[in-house]
Structure formats: C-alpha cells, structure tokens
Design a protein around this motif. Structure first.
Motif, PDB file in Angstrom:
ATOM      1  N   ASN A   1     -79.131 -22.069   7.047  1.00  0.00           N
ATOM      2  CA  ASN A   1     -77.972 -22.337   7.895  1.00  0.00           C
ATOM      3  C   ASN A   1     -76.689 -21.807   7.272  1.00  0.00           C
ATOM      4  OD1 ASN A   1     -79.534 -23.518   9.815  1.00  0.00           O
ATOM      5  ND2 ASN A   1     -78.840 -25.617   9.460  1.00  0.00           N
ATOM      6  N   HIS A   2     -76.610 -21.883   5.940  1.00  0.00           N
ATOM      7  CA  HIS A   2     -75.434 -21.351   5.246  1.00  0.00           C
ATOM      8  C   HIS A   2     -75.305 -19.851   5.520  1.00  0.00           C
ATOM      9  CE1 HIS A   2     -72.774 -21.868   1.432  1.00  0.00           C
ATOM     10  NE2 HIS A   2     -72.298 -20.917   2.196  1.00  0.00           N
ATOM     11  N   PHE A   3     -76.433 -19.156   5.431  1.00  0.00           N
ATOM     12  CA  PHE A   3     -76.433 -17.717   5.709  1.00  0.00           C
ATOM     13  C   PHE A   3     -76.082 -17.450   7.178  1.00  0.00           C
ATOM     14  CE2 PHE A   3     -79.006 -14.153   7.385  1.00  0.00           C
ATOM     15  CZ  PHE A   3     -78.329 -13.114   6.772  1.00  0.00           C
ATOM     16  N   PHE A   4     -76.721 -18.193   8.095  1.00  0.00           N
ATOM     17  CA  PHE A   4     -76.444 -18.011   9.521  1.00  0.00           C
ATOM     18  C   PHE A   4     -74.966 -18.288   9.826  1.00  0.00           C
ATOM     19  CE2 PHE A   4     -81.077 -19.388  10.377  1.00  0.00           C
ATOM     20  CZ  PHE A   4     -81.515 -18.079  10.218  1.00  0.00           C
ATOM     21  N   TYR A   5     -74.448 -19.349   9.213  1.00  0.00           N
ATOM     22  CA  TYR A   5     -73.054 -19.727   9.469  1.00  0.00           C
ATOM     23  C   TYR A   5     -72.109 -18.594   9.071  1.00  0.00           C
ATOM     24  CZ  TYR A   5     -68.625 -22.232   9.165  1.00  0.00           C
ATOM     25  OH  TYR A   5     -67.318 -22.611   9.330  1.00  0.00           O
ATOM     26  N   HIS A   6     -72.367 -17.980   7.908  1.00  0.00           N
ATOM     27  CA  HIS A   6     -71.501 -16.885   7.461  1.00  0.00           C
ATOM     28  C   HIS A   6     -71.553 -15.723   8.451  1.00  0.00           C
ATOM     29  CE1 HIS A   6     -70.358 -13.261   5.196  1.00  0.00           C
ATOM     30  NE2 HIS A   6     -69.533 -14.060   4.576  1.00  0.00           N
ATOM     31  N   HIS A   7     -72.754 -15.410   8.949  1.00  0.00           N
ATOM     32  CA  HIS A   7     -72.893 -14.305   9.902  1.00  0.00           C
ATOM     33  C   HIS A   7     -72.167 -14.620  11.208  1.00  0.00           C
ATOM     34  CE1 HIS A   7     -75.728 -11.476  12.331  1.00  0.00           C
ATOM     35  NE2 HIS A   7     -74.557 -10.942  12.111  1.00  0.00           N
ATOM     36  N   ILE A   8     -72.349 -15.846  11.705  1.00  0.00           N
ATOM     37  CA  ILE A   8     -71.693 -16.242  12.956  1.00  0.00           C
ATOM     38  C   ILE A   8     -70.174 -16.248  12.786  1.00  0.00           C
ATOM     39  CG2 ILE A   8     -71.406 -18.126  14.616  1.00  0.00           C
ATOM     40  CD1 ILE A   8     -74.065 -16.645  14.833  1.00  0.00           C
ATOM     41  N   GLU A   9     -69.704 -16.708  11.613  1.00  0.00           N
ATOM     42  CA  GLU A   9     -68.263 -16.719  11.357  1.00  0.00           C
ATOM     43  C   GLU A   9     -67.684 -15.310  11.416  1.00  0.00           C
ATOM     44  OE1 GLU A   9     -65.610 -19.252  10.098  1.00  0.00           O
ATOM     45  OE2 GLU A   9     -66.865 -19.904  11.757  1.00  0.00           O
ATOM     46  N   THR A  10     -68.427 -14.346  10.871  1.00  0.00           N
ATOM     47  CA  THR A  10     -67.961 -12.958  10.882  1.00  0.00           C
ATOM     48  C   THR A  10     -67.783 -12.455  12.310  1.00  0.00           C
ATOM     49  OG1 THR A  10     -69.131 -12.547   8.811  1.00  0.00           O
ATOM     50  CG2 THR A  10     -68.469 -10.622  10.081  1.00  0.00           C
ATOM     51  N   ILE A  11     -68.753 -12.761  13.164  1.00  0.00           N
ATOM     52  CA  ILE A  11     -68.682 -12.304  14.554  1.00  0.00           C
ATOM     53  C   ILE A  11     -67.620 -13.086  15.322  1.00  0.00           C
ATOM     54  CG2 ILE A  11     -69.993 -12.029  16.690  1.00  0.00           C
ATOM     55  CD1 ILE A  11     -72.487 -11.731  14.983  1.00  0.00           C
ATOM     56  N   THR A  12     -67.471 -14.379  14.994  1.00  0.00           N
ATOM     57  CA  THR A  12     -66.447 -15.183  15.653  1.00  0.00           C
ATOM     58  C   THR A  12     -65.062 -14.590  15.414  1.00  0.00           C
ATOM     59  OG1 THR A  12     -67.790 -17.169  15.404  1.00  0.00           O
ATOM     60  CG2 THR A  12     -65.461 -17.491  15.849  1.00  0.00           C
ATOM     61  N   GLY A  13     -64.884 -13.992  14.228  1.00  0.00           N
ATOM     62  CA  GLY A  13     -63.610 -13.330  13.949  1.00  0.00           C
ATOM     63  C   GLY A  13     -63.315 -12.244  14.964  1.00  0.00           C
ATOM     64  N   ALA A  14     -64.373 -11.531  15.389  1.00  0.00           N
ATOM     65  CA  ALA A  14     -64.186 -10.497  16.413  1.00  0.00           C
ATOM     66  C   ALA A  14     -63.790 -11.127  17.745  1.00  0.00           C
ATOM     67  CB  ALA A  14     -65.467  -9.684  16.566  1.00  0.00           C
ATOM     68  N   LEU A  15     -64.344 -12.317  18.046  1.00  0.00           N
ATOM     69  CA  LEU A  15     -63.961 -13.015  19.276  1.00  0.00           C
ATOM     70  C   LEU A  15     -62.489 -13.423  19.246  1.00  0.00           C
ATOM     71  CD1 LEU A  15     -66.958 -15.389  20.086  1.00  0.00           C
ATOM     72  CD2 LEU A  15     -66.153 -13.476  21.440  1.00  0.00           C
ATOM     73  N   VAL A  16     -62.053 -13.894  18.073  1.00  0.00           N
ATOM     74  CA  VAL A  16     -60.654 -14.307  17.943  1.00  0.00           C
ATOM     75  C   VAL A  16     -59.730 -13.120  18.189  1.00  0.00           C
ATOM     76  CG1 VAL A  16     -58.916 -15.177  16.339  1.00  0.00           C
ATOM     77  CG2 VAL A  16     -61.190 -16.207  16.389  1.00  0.00           C
ATOM     78  N   GLU A  17     -60.123 -11.957  17.637  1.00  0.00           N
ATOM     79  CA  GLU A  17     -59.320 -10.755  17.847  1.00  0.00           C
ATOM     80  C   GLU A  17     -59.253 -10.378  19.322  1.00  0.00           C
ATOM     81  OE1 GLU A  17     -60.829  -7.672  15.407  1.00  0.00           O
ATOM     82  OE2 GLU A  17     -60.327  -8.680  13.526  1.00  0.00           O
ATOM     83  N   LYS A  18     -60.296 -10.757  20.084  1.00  0.00           N
ATOM     84  CA  LYS A  18     -60.303 -10.476  21.518  1.00  0.00           C
ATOM     85  C   LYS A  18     -59.734 -11.648  22.320  1.00  0.00           C
ATOM     86  CE  LYS A  18     -64.259  -7.329  21.371  1.00  0.00           C
ATOM     87  NZ  LYS A  18     -63.674  -6.196  22.085  1.00  0.00           N
ATOM     88  N   GLU A  19     -59.001 -12.535  21.617  1.00  0.00           N
ATOM     89  CA  GLU A  19     -58.326 -13.677  22.243  1.00  0.00           C
ATOM     90  C   GLU A  19     -59.308 -14.635  22.905  1.00  0.00           C
ATOM     91  OE1 GLU A  19     -55.329 -12.117  24.806  1.00  0.00           O
ATOM     92  OE2 GLU A  19     -54.117 -11.346  23.158  1.00  0.00           O
ATOM     93  N   MET A  20     -60.488 -14.775  22.274  1.00  0.00           N
ATOM     94  CA  MET A  20     -61.463 -15.744  22.758  1.00  0.00           C
ATOM     95  C   MET A  20     -61.610 -16.896  21.777  1.00  0.00           C
ATOM     96  SD  MET A  20     -64.479 -13.341  24.289  1.00  0.00           S
ATOM     97  CE  MET A  20     -65.434 -14.791  24.696  1.00  0.00           C
ATOM     98  N   GLY A  21     -60.742 -16.931  20.768  1.00  0.00           N
ATOM     99  CA  GLY A  21     -60.836 -17.965  19.740  1.00  0.00           C
ATOM    100  C   GLY A  21     -60.676 -19.365  20.292  1.00  0.00           C
ATOM    101  N   LEU A  22     -59.810 -19.532  21.307  1.00  0.00           N
ATOM    102  CA  LEU A  22     -59.581 -20.853  21.885  1.00  0.00           C
ATOM    103  C   LEU A  22     -60.860 -21.404  22.493  1.00  0.00           C
ATOM    104  CD1 LEU A  22     -57.570 -23.070  22.573  1.00  0.00           C
ATOM    105  CD2 LEU A  22     -57.029 -21.856  24.696  1.00  0.00           C
ATOM    106  N   PHE A  23     -61.624 -20.525  23.139  1.00  0.00           N
ATOM    107  CA  PHE A  23     -62.888 -20.926  23.743  1.00  0.00           C
ATOM    108  C   PHE A  23     -63.845 -21.451  22.675  1.00  0.00           C
ATOM    109  CE2 PHE A  23     -67.040 -19.381  25.681  1.00  0.00           C
ATOM    110  CZ  PHE A  23     -67.199 -20.527  26.437  1.00  0.00           C
ATOM    111  N   ILE A  24     -63.908 -20.747  21.535  1.00  0.00           N
ATOM    112  CA  ILE A  24     -64.763 -21.176  20.429  1.00  0.00           C
ATOM    113  C   ILE A  24     -64.305 -22.525  19.891  1.00  0.00           C
ATOM    114  CG2 ILE A  24     -65.421 -20.638  18.046  1.00  0.00           C
ATOM    115  CD1 ILE A  24     -66.924 -18.974  19.984  1.00  0.00           C
ATOM    116  N   ASP A  25     -62.982 -22.695  19.720  1.00  0.00           N
ATOM    117  CA  ASP A  25     -62.451 -23.957  19.203  1.00  0.00           C
ATOM    118  C   ASP A  25     -62.806 -25.124  20.116  1.00  0.00           C
ATOM    119  OD1 ASP A  25     -61.395 -22.637  17.073  1.00  0.00           O
ATOM    120  OD2 ASP A  25     -59.391 -22.418  17.944  1.00  0.00           O
ATOM    121  N   GLU A  26     -62.747 -24.887  21.438  1.00  0.00           N
ATOM    122  CA  GLU A  26     -63.085 -25.950  22.383  1.00  0.00           C
ATOM    123  C   GLU A  26     -64.553 -26.349  22.240  1.00  0.00           C
ATOM    124  OE1 GLU A  26     -62.048 -24.349  26.131  1.00  0.00           O
ATOM    125  OE2 GLU A  26     -59.900 -24.745  25.923  1.00  0.00           O
TER     126      GLU A  26
END
Length: 771
Positions: free
Chosen positions: A694-719
C-alpha cells in the motif's frame, strides 16, 4: 450479522481508501480527462488492478475469517481451501452461501478470471496475492528484534522510528538490535541506552558531512572546489564535502590557540607538553599534533588535557579560532557564524584528533559509547570489562580507554545485568577474504564475506563495538580499507552493506520471523523508478544492472519485431489460396500476430520502466570523476536479504523523499523532517495499518494525483478523501448466474500442480508447514 454491519481492519480500510482514489483516476483516464502517455497509462493500469485484487482478497478473507485472522495469518490448509474456492471449477469445500459478503468477492474473482485474455496469468496473480495476505501482522507486544538497514544519510530518519517505538501505547519489548552501515550507528546508540530525545539531539546538532575528513575525498583542491561551487547547491553530490576546506582551516586555528594557551600556563601537569613547544603558535600547533599522534591512549589524554585547561578557557580558545576562520572566509556571504560542532569542547577534541592522525569517525562512536556507559555502576563495569571476580575489587580502576573499547562479549555481560538499558547488539560488516579464498564455483570472484559481529560470533566477539560500527559504514573507495585486530589477528574490513544491507537473516536464523521487525528507506526517485513492490526491495540497482536489462529487453523486442514483420507475408500467400484449410491457418496466424503484439507491448512497458530507472540514476548531479566514483561505490550495496524477507508485513519503509545516501549536510529543519518521516512509518507499522504494498501504491497514486491537481481537479480528489469509508461502496455486485464456472480448466486436485508449476518458474509462492 448483516452485510456491512462489521468492523474492518485498518489495513483493509487503507486499501479501500486507495481503491477509491484509483477508481477516480481510472475514470479520469477512461473519460479522457487525464493522460500521461502510453507507458505511464499501462503502469497505472497495473497498479489499479493490483489494488482492486488486494482489496477484494482482504474483503474475502475478512468475510470468511473475520479481521482477526491477520493476527495469526493463514494456515497451509486455509490457504488451499480459499485458493480452491477462488479458482477451482468444482470446489471440494462447501461454500457458506449465507455469507453474502464473501460470496460477492468470490464472484468478482470468478468474473476476473473468466473475462481475462490470459486466465492462467490471473490465477497466478490471485495465488500470489493470497500468499502475501496470508502472513500475520507483527504482534507488537511479542516483537523482540529490531533490524535497521544501511542507507547513509537516510539512516538519520531512524531516530523517528525509535521515537515511535518509545511512544507506542503498548510496550514493545525490543531485546536485540542489528544494524548495517548508517543503521549500525543508530543501532549502537539505541542499544547503549540512548533515548529517542537524546538521539534526536545528536542527529540535529552534529555535522555528519565532516565524516569525510580523512577520507579519500579529503583532497585540498577538491575541498576548495566544493566550497566554492557546491556549498550553496544541495543538489550537487559534492555538497557533502563543502565544509571540509573550512574545517581544515578552523582546526589549524584551534590547535594554534590551544598550544598558545598551554605555553602561557605554568601548570605542572602541562610540563611534558610545554617543554616541546617554542612559543610560536603555528610551529607549536604542528609540534602538538605530532605529540598527540604518539599518544597510546589519545581519547583519554584529550579529556584529561581539556579538564586541566578548563571550560572557560576552552570557550575563549574556540571563540578566537572562530573569529579568525570567519575573517578568512568573509567572501562566503552565508558565513555569519560557524557551527561545525555542537560545543567548543567537541570542536577542540576533533581538531586534536584530526591533527593527531586519529580516525574522526571512530572517535565519534567511542564518545557515544563512553558518554552513556560511564553512567552505569562502576562495579558493573568492572565485572563486565575485567571479569566477575573484580566486581567488588574497589582497588581496580575502570579505565576510560577500556570503556571506549568495550567488545561484544563484554557488552553482552552488561545486557544480561541491565536488559532494560543495554540491548543485545549485532553489527553487519564485510571482511576482505584472503586472495586464495576469493574464487569459488558458486559466486566466481567474491572479494568480501559477510560477518554478523555479536557476542556469539567466536571469531569476532572480542572486536570492539566502536571498531565494528566504524567498519560497517566504511564505504570502499570513499574510505581506505579499515584495518582492525581481533585476538592478535589482523583483518581488513569494509561496509557491511556490500554483502547484506539489511540483515534480517541475523535473527531469522535463530527466531521465528514474527519476532523481528525491520526498517529500511527509499527516496521518491527510487519509488518512482520501481514498477512493483519487488523492484522497490531490489533498488537501488547499479547502472550496469539496468543497462544489462535494457540490452536484453531490446534484443527480445527486436526478435518479436522480426516475427511480426514476417507474418503479413505468410498471410498474403494464404489469402491468395482461398481454401477452407488456408482460412483456418490464417486465423491461427492472426491469433499468433495478436499474441506477438501483446507481448511487444509488455516488453515495451518493461523497457520504458528500465530506461526511466536508468535516467533516475544518471540524472543525479554527480560532478566530475570523484562524484562518479562515489556514485559507483554507492551502487554496490546488497539488498538480497531484504528481498528474501519471509513476511513483508514486518517491514517499515521510510520514504525519505529527496534525501539520498550522501546528503549528510542537512539543516536542523531538514533533519527534523526526516525524523518525522521515520516516526510516521514506524507508527503505522505498530498500529497495524501499515502495508508495504500500500505504501508503494500510495506513492504512485500521489504522483498521478499531482497531475490531476495541475488540471484543476484537486478539489474533486479532496472531496473524495473527506468521505467516510463504507465497504458496501466497494463490494462488487454478484452476477445473475454462475454459469461461467464451466469455462474454468482447474479442478481442486490441480491446485497443487499450479502451485508446483509456479515454484519451478521461480515465482515467490512458498507454502509454510502446518503447525
């Protein structure tokens, strides 16, 4: 109990959180809102499927056995039963149809196998996941052994792991500690009785970059270049030696001021030194250094000399030396103050060691040992150092030198008397073999052998603890081979990480695996370069290993490309015939073409991952030949013991983010952050919520989530993150019928054949024996 009306484990809850995030990302990929390129997309697809398989496996196991199963794990028989239920055509075990929760997960696995283009591959993945989740979580109140991996500056984060152990609600009865390289330093201090608070003070207040004084990199021109070009650049790997040129100048000024102070004194206790001086500070500094180099017990002599000088004079000596140093380097804008050492006394002792030709690193370790052990009762020290018969012999004086040079057999005597204060200590070292023993049929040329130095190692039990720790962190080419003597026999030692960077086998050979927990570390770049958890454990690989893999994959890809190119020619000749037989052959060839294309995509993904790993290694800022040499030596660390771990659930991985092995020059704030990383990793292991995968998966998902934030989708993830976890949202819906079972080829009797086949192919699936 109705479906959904039950508690779920922390591990399962964390996995469901990961699944929710990965589901969101998967939707973004499918809807075209997010794309990272074909290679990254395939990598995410693997992670997405792995998370779903893991969450369904945990849901099934907890549905059948309750979340308490994780305390004891699964027996051999339970594993066979569950494997049978999941992949067999006609299970030999009666399934509890009333258990709707488990039934839905079973159906999910059946659908996964049925819909797969490669059912056999999916079955192997399912069995591998079952095996991973069958292992028990550590029973913290029964853990007795702690293993700390090597990692240079990354090992500073271990202070946080010790802090979490101390502050845990339940008592963690650690009796034994093993360490390698950087981990050996923390292991030794923890075993000596230093508290987490004391360790934190040691870590924050010492400049570990000065460990390179006296090393092969301690070259005047290189030090000067590093001071001018790398001091303000933390990304430059020679930043670690950027204080060395200043330290040399500072030490010379300290020696001059100290010799001047001795010259002005009329104390009879200083007469032997004073008669060698001339009154010229620069000349006397050299004479004092030469005198110190001839001392048989330098550390004890240093302390007695400074006690005569007095603290007030030591502060004055240090103040004068600091002012001269700051005036010399006034062009360095950041040099507002000099803080190379935590106190004037430490500064002067290190200057005397340096100019007296002593090993600064070994001296640091002996200071740690002496400062803590001198607090023990004198009678206990007498008994440990000289034998039980001297315990009540008040005429026997305990020598400071003997305390500093305490060996492992003597250390064990103190552990037996003070088990709560002094822990059993094991240090991993590498010892150079005699020339005629370096060649063998198994490993070819093997220059070093691994040694677990402890009280029960007959050959090395008389080795001093300070020497063992010094050997364990003695990186080849960075330091000269470290010579030491045990019972009159001379050895040449080197970094323990060369043979075993995390010696789990030290305790696994003597105790059940569940009695041992371990801590290791990875940087964010190493995690980003890994394609799966197994690769996380193997990293860092050397550039040569990665290049060899790239070469093999390219060769394989070229072979597949040639096959792919030849197939259209065969198809054209068959199409011209137009017979039924040719059409049947044509269909087979088209199926073969599709298989080749699928295999090429897989090879392409592995090739891209290897190339990304190579870029990670090559883009680190290693300046010039010395930097490349240092990089090469850091790549020879052995992680084999870590990869062979019998249970990944007992391992805590600290993500040190951008701090790598040689980043010893960290600010106090940066060190504090590393300590927090270590504390968080150990806390999650102790409270049962930790999972290496899970630690490994979490790091990978976090990396991709950063791309979502850059596309202004971070609020959706936070919700999504703020929503409560409800397992019902993740349990797959049952299909209307179970007719697809007829498609399965495995009968219950063939389960073992499948497991045996996996074992022959070297896949990691080993059934434990039933108790």
């Amino acid at each position: 109990m109705e479906l959904g009306e039950h508690d779920i484990s922390k591990k399962y809850k964390n996995t469901l959180t990961l699944q929710r995030r990965s589901d969101t990302l998967n939707s973004a990929f499918k809807e075209g809102r997010l794309t990272l390129g074909p290679v990254a997309n395939r990598r995410f697809e693997r992670t997405f499927q792995s998370i779903k398989m893991k969450s369904n496996m945990l849901g099934l196991l907890e549905g059948l056995l309750g979340n308490g199963y994780q305390k004891k794990g699964l027996s051999n028989g339970e594993m066979r039963m569950i494997g049978d239920l999941i992949i067999a055509d006609a299970p030999s075990f009666k399934f509890p149809l009333s258990n709707q929760r488990a039934m839905m997960h079973i159906h999910w696995f059946h659908n996964l196998i049925h819909s797969s283009k490669d059912p056999e591959h999916i079955k192997r993945d399912i069995l591998r996941t079952l095996y991973m989740e069958s292992k028990p979580e550590p029973e913290i109140t029964k853990v007795e052994n702690l293993v700390l991996a090597g990692g240079g500056a990354k090992a500073l984060s271990l202070t946080g792991a010790i802090k979490a152990l101390e502050n845990h609600d339940e008592n963690v009865p650690v009796k034994r500690v093993a360490g390698t390289s950087g981990g050996a330093i923390i292991a030794m201090a923890y075993a000596a009785g230093y508290s987490a608070k004391e360790l934190e003070s040691i870590v924050k207040n010492n400049n570990f970059g000065l460990f390179t004084l006296g090393s092969n990199f301690d070259i005047t021109r290189l030090n000067l270049w590093a001071m001018k070009n790398a001091r303000g650049s933390k990304s430059n790997k020679l930043h670690v030696i950027s204080d060395n040129y200043i330290a040399h100048f500072y030490h010379d000024r300290l020696m001059e001021e100290l010799s001047a102070e001795i010259w002005e004194r009329s104390d009879s206790r200083l007469s032997k030194i004073k008669e060698r001086l001339t009154g010229s500070p620069q000349e006397d500094a050299k004479k004092l250094g030469f005198y110190l180099s001839k001392s048989t017990n330098p550390d004890a002599f240093f302390n007695s000399l400074l006690n005569v000088i007095g603290m007030e004079s030591l502060i004055a000596i240090d103040g004068k030396a600091q002012n001269k140093t700051l005036n010399e380097f006034v062009e360095l804008s950041e040099m507002q103050s000099l803080s190379l050492y935590p106190s004037p006394k430490k500064a002067i002792v290190n200057a005397m060691r340096h100019r007296g030709g002593q090993d600064l690193v070994r001296g640091f370790f002996s200071d740690l040992i002496y400062d803590k052990l001198k607090q023990l009762p004198v009678s206990s020290l007498r008994a440990a150092l000289y034998g039980e018969s001297f315990r009540k012999d008040h005429g026997k004086v305990v020598s400071e030198v003997d305390v500093r040079n305490i060996n492992f057999a003597q250390w064990q005597s103190l552990h037996r008397e003070f088990p709560e204060k002094i822990k059993e200590l094991h240090i991993s070292i590498s010892v150079k073999r005699p020339m005629m023993e370096r060649f063998n049929s198994k490993n070819g040329y093997d220059e070093y052998k691994h040694e677990d130095v402890a009280f029960d190692n007959e050959e090395f039990s008389a080795l001093s603890v300070a020497d063992a720790v010094r050997v364990s962190m003695n990186l080849p080419m960075v330091y000269k081979g470290y010579q030491f003597t045990v019972n009159g026999k001379s050895y040449l030692g080197s970094d323990g990480g060369l043979k075993s960077n995390m010696s789990l086998s030290t305790f696994d050979a003597k105790y059940p695996p569940e009695k041992t927990i371990g801590v290791f570390y990875k940087t964010a770049k190493e995690l980003a370069a890994a394609v799966d958890v197994q690769r996380v454990l193997a990293l860092p690989r050397s550039s040569r290993e990665v290049k060899d893999e790239i070469r093999r994959l390219k060769k394989h890809n070229n072979m597949l490309a040639a096959l792919q190119k030849s197939i259209p020619i065969s198809l054209m000749s068959l199409e011209s015939k137009g017979t039924d037989e040719s059409k049947e052959t044509q269909a087979k060839i088209q199926a073969r073409l599709k298989s080749i294309l699928d295999e090429r995509r897989e090879v392409s993904g592995r090739l891209s991952a290897a190339e990304r790993e190579l870029v990670t290694l090559d883009t680190q800022n290693w300046q010039g030949a010395p930097g490349r040499l240092l990089k090469g030596r850091l790549e020879v660390k052995s992680n084999e013991d870590l990869g062979r771990s019998k249970n990944f659930r007992r391992l805590a991985m600290i993500n040190t983010h951008d701090v790598s092995t040689t980043d010893f020059k960290l600010s106090k704030a940066e060190k504090a952050q590393q300590i927090r990383y270590g504390e968080a990793a150990m806390k999650s292991l102790l409270n049962g919520s930790y999972c290496l995968e899970n630690h490994f998966f979490y790091h990978h998902i976090e990396t991709i989530t950063g791309a979502l934030v850059e596309k202004e989708m971070g609020l959706f993830i936070d919700e999504l993150e703020s929503m409560p976890i409800d397992e019902m949202d993740f349990i797959p819906k049952a299909p209307e019928s179970d007719s697809h079972r007829a498609e399965f080829k495995n009968s219950p009797s063939e389960i073992q054949n499948l497991l045996d086949d996996m074992k022959k192919k070297g896949e990691q699936f080993v059934l434990r024996k039933d108790n």
